[in-house]
Scaffold this motif. Structure first.
Motif, short mmCIF file in Angstrom:
data_model
loop_
_atom_site.label_atom_id
_atom_site.label_comp_id
_atom_site.label_asym_id
_atom_site.label_seq_id
_atom_site.Cartn_x
_atom_site.Cartn_y
_atom_site.Cartn_z
N UNK A 142 0.83 -1.21 0.00
CA UNK A 142 0.00 0.00 0.00
C UNK A 142 0.87 1.27 0.00
N UNK A 143 0.26 2.42 -0.35
CA UNK A 143 0.99 3.69 -0.32
C UNK A 143 1.52 3.98 1.08
N UNK A 144 2.66 4.64 1.19
CA UNK A 144 3.50 5.18 0.11
C UNK A 144 4.65 4.25 -0.26
N UNK A 145 4.38 2.95 -0.33
CA UNK A 145 5.43 1.98 -0.67
C UNK A 145 5.99 2.26 -2.06
N UNK A 146 7.20 1.72 -2.30
CA UNK A 146 7.91 1.97 -3.55
C UNK A 146 8.12 0.67 -4.30
N UNK A 147 7.85 0.69 -5.58
CA UNK A 147 8.05 -0.47 -6.47
C UNK A 147 9.52 -0.57 -6.85
N UNK A 148 9.96 -1.76 -7.26
CA UNK A 148 11.37 -1.92 -7.63
C UNK A 148 11.76 -1.05 -8.83
N UNK A 149 10.76 -0.61 -9.62
CA UNK A 149 11.03 0.27 -10.76
C UNK A 149 11.18 1.73 -10.34
N UNK A 150 10.91 2.02 -9.06
CA UNK A 150 10.95 3.40 -8.59
C UNK A 150 9.58 4.04 -8.49
N UNK A 151 8.56 3.37 -9.02
CA UNK A 151 7.20 3.89 -8.93
C UNK A 151 6.69 3.89 -7.50
N UNK A 152 5.86 4.89 -7.17
CA UNK A 152 5.31 5.02 -5.82
C UNK A 152 3.82 4.68 -5.86
N UNK A 153 3.40 3.84 -4.92
CA UNK A 153 1.99 3.48 -4.82
C UNK A 153 1.19 4.66 -4.28
N UNK A 154 0.06 4.96 -4.93
CA UNK A 154 -0.79 6.09 -4.55
C UNK A 154 -2.25 5.65 -4.49
N UNK A 155 -3.02 6.30 -3.66
CA UNK A 155 -4.47 6.10 -3.65
C UNK A 155 -5.06 6.97 -4.75
N UNK A 156 -5.71 6.35 -5.73
CA UNK A 156 -6.27 7.12 -6.84
C UNK A 156 -7.78 7.29 -6.72
N UNK A 157 -8.40 6.56 -5.80
CA UNK A 157 -9.83 6.76 -5.52
C UNK A 157 -10.05 6.52 -4.02
N UNK A 158 -10.02 7.61 -3.25
CA UNK A 158 -10.06 7.51 -1.79
C UNK A 158 -11.51 7.52 -1.30
#
Length: 286
Positions: A142-158
């Motif tokens: 879950x956010x704000x975790x980071x993917x191995x590609x550098x992408x950041x997990x975000x809530x897009x529909x809260x």
């Protein structure tokens, strides 16, 4: 996003959390695996414990435990075409709590639902055709975790997660039609496999399926279902290690005839006392 504030918001929702290993650039297996022993049964429920993992400079990701511990079902979409048909059938599901990486395709989301009248078993993309259905024994990063590609997990529909209906489950599992003829992926039995018996039962089950001619890939695809038939649910990562071990042993080839049997024949000879004795004689060359 402040990690501790996000952790606090998850705990306020009543979600059980678990620390997940830090991501490593280019390592696709990093940043998504829990590392605490017995994590499926030991959720973090308070900030004091949470600070020990997410306020220590170790960059651990945050995992929310799915299933009855948090009252959640999460759909992780890997193949959009099949899932789009589900959304066409149930358009209200577009408006549930949703998470996506900021560098991922628009369709590659995690859709969150709350458990309602029943608890579905977990499934992976091999059995659904569209992605993972995560319930008991699973966790979602879950956010704000980071993917191995550098992408950041975000809530897009809260918004509040929608109740997960039985009709949703039936439609999601019908997305991938099964072939007319399939080998039965039988489990050890209808009763739950108890703790202390799970590894032996899994080994026996995997060996049986191997003898029936199923491939390692097919057995691994069926393993999550086995894990859910355990009480408590068996850790999937550990179960897959057991399956890998079962398939690491070569099945010995049975040799019904030895070289002696192939190249010699049994004859008779007469000894010095005039008695007949059995004797093995070599086959002649032609």
């Amino acid at each position: 996003m402040n990690k501790l504030k996000m952790v606090e918001s998850y705990l306020d929702r009543g979600w059980g959390l678990t620390p997940v290993g830090a991501p490593k650039s280019g390592d696709k297996n990093s940043g998504k695996n829990p590392f605490q022993p017995g994590w499926t049964q030991n959720p973090i429920r308070d900030m004091e414990t949470g600070k020990g993992y997410w306020d220590n400079g170790k960059d651990y990701n945050v995992g929310v435990m799915t299933g009855e511990i948090s009252g959640l079902v999460v759909l992780d979409i890997d193949k959009p075409d099949m899932f789009e048909k589900f959304l066409e059938q149930f358009p209200e599901c577009k408006n549930t709590y949703t998470v996506r990486r900021d560098n991922a395709e628009e369709w590659k989301c995690h859709y969150y639902f709350k458990l309602a009248d029943f608890t579905p078993p977990s499934h992976n993309v091999e059995t659904t055709g569209w992605g993972d259905l995560m319930c008991n024994g699973k966790q979602a990063v879950v956010p704000p975790s980071v993917h191995y590609t550098g992408g950041i997990y975000e809530v897009v529909n809260d918004v509040e997660p929608l109740p997960f209906k039985r009709e949703y489950y039936d439609a999601l599992l019908m997305a991938k039609k099964k072939p007319a003829k399939t080998k039965k992926k039988s489990s050890p039995g209808k009763e739950k496999v108890q703790e202390g018996e799970r590894n032996n039962a899994l080994s026996d089950w995997a060996r049986q399926l191997r003898k029936q001619g199923m491939s390692k890939k097919e057995v691994k695809a069926a393993t999550p279902d086995f894990c859910q038939e355990c009480d408590p649910p068996y850790d999937e990562a550990e179960a897959l290690k057991t399956v890998e071990s079962v398939f690491s042993y070569n099945t010995p080839i049975r040799r019904d005839k030895t070289l002696v049997q192939l190249n010699y024949f049994k004859g008779k000879s007469v000894d010095e006392d005039g008695e007949t004795q059995p004797k093995t004689k070599p086959l002649g060359f032609r």
